[in-house]
Design a protein around this motif. Sequence first.
Motif, PDB file in Angstrom:
ATOM      1  N   ALA A   1      50.068  39.231  34.092  1.00 47.53           N
ATOM      2  CA  ALA A   1      50.847  38.038  34.746  1.00 47.53           C
ATOM      3  C   ALA A   1      52.268  38.760  34.919  1.00 47.53           C
ATOM      4  CB  ALA A   1      50.682  36.842  34.246  1.00 47.53           C
ATOM      5  N   GLY A   2      52.602  39.098  33.767  1.00 40.44           N
ATOM      6  CA  GLY A   2      54.246  39.654  33.453  1.00 40.44           C
ATOM      7  C   GLY A   2      54.553  40.691  34.527  1.00 40.44           C
ATOM      8  N   ALA A   3      53.429  41.433  35.025  1.00 36.35           N
ATOM      9  CA  ALA A   3      53.503  42.708  35.476  1.00 36.35           C
ATOM     10  C   ALA A   3      53.343  42.203  36.795  1.00 36.35           C
ATOM     11  CB  ALA A   3      52.603  43.764  35.273  1.00 36.35           C
ATOM     12  N   ALA A   4      52.745  41.464  37.483  1.00 29.69           N
ATOM     13  CA  ALA A   4      52.688  40.832  38.618  1.00 29.69           C
ATOM     14  C   ALA A   4      54.098  40.051  39.048  1.00 29.69           C
ATOM     15  CB  ALA A   4      51.611  39.978  39.070  1.00 29.69           C
ATOM     16  N   GLN A   5      54.643  39.447  38.171  1.00 27.90           N
ATOM     17  CA  GLN A   5      55.869  38.717  38.335  1.00 27.90           C
ATOM     18  C   GLN A   5      57.087  39.714  38.424  1.00 27.90           C
ATOM     19  OE1 GLN A   5      56.144  35.344  38.930  1.00 27.90           O
ATOM     20  NE2 GLN A   5      58.351  36.009  39.338  1.00 27.90           N
TER      21      GLN A   5
ATOM     22  N   ASP B   1      59.689  40.079  41.521  1.00 28.65           N
ATOM     23  CA  ASP B   1      61.047  39.951  41.283  1.00 28.65           C
ATOM     24  C   ASP B   1      61.925  41.223  41.668  1.00 28.65           C
ATOM     25  OD1 ASP B   1      60.469  37.337  40.117  1.00 28.65           O
ATOM     26  OD2 ASP B   1      60.839  38.151  38.207  1.00 28.65           O
ATOM     27  N   GLN B   2      61.203  42.355  41.760  1.00 31.85           N
ATOM     28  CA  GLN B   2      61.981  43.594  42.072  1.00 31.85           C
ATOM     29  C   GLN B   2      61.606  43.992  43.392  1.00 31.85           C
ATOM     30  OE1 GLN B   2      64.048  45.171  39.995  1.00 31.85           O
ATOM     31  NE2 GLN B   2      63.888  43.183  38.633  1.00 31.85           N
TER      32      GLN B   2
END
Length: 92
Positions: free
Chosen positions: A51-55, A59-60
Amino acid sequence: MKAKSAFVVGATLGYVFGTRAGRARYEQIKGWASSLWHDPRVQSRVDDLEAGAAQFAKDQAGALKDKAVDAVKSTVSRSSDPDPRTNPGAGI
């Protein structure tokens, strides 16, 4: 973290393939790794990281798109420059 994981995997494979213990030891290690992977605590952490990688990717995305567009524009403008001093690949 990535280097540590790669080392552990490499050490495990080296041990398994380098010993005379054979298939039984391989199955034992495989069972241990499988039970570790399916542990709810590990899967919870994997889900959090995904989930953190997807977010992070979301964002980037805009910044990465802008950088890619700038890089392409820069490359195209250099390739259309006939002066070999500013574009070393033009004389080829």
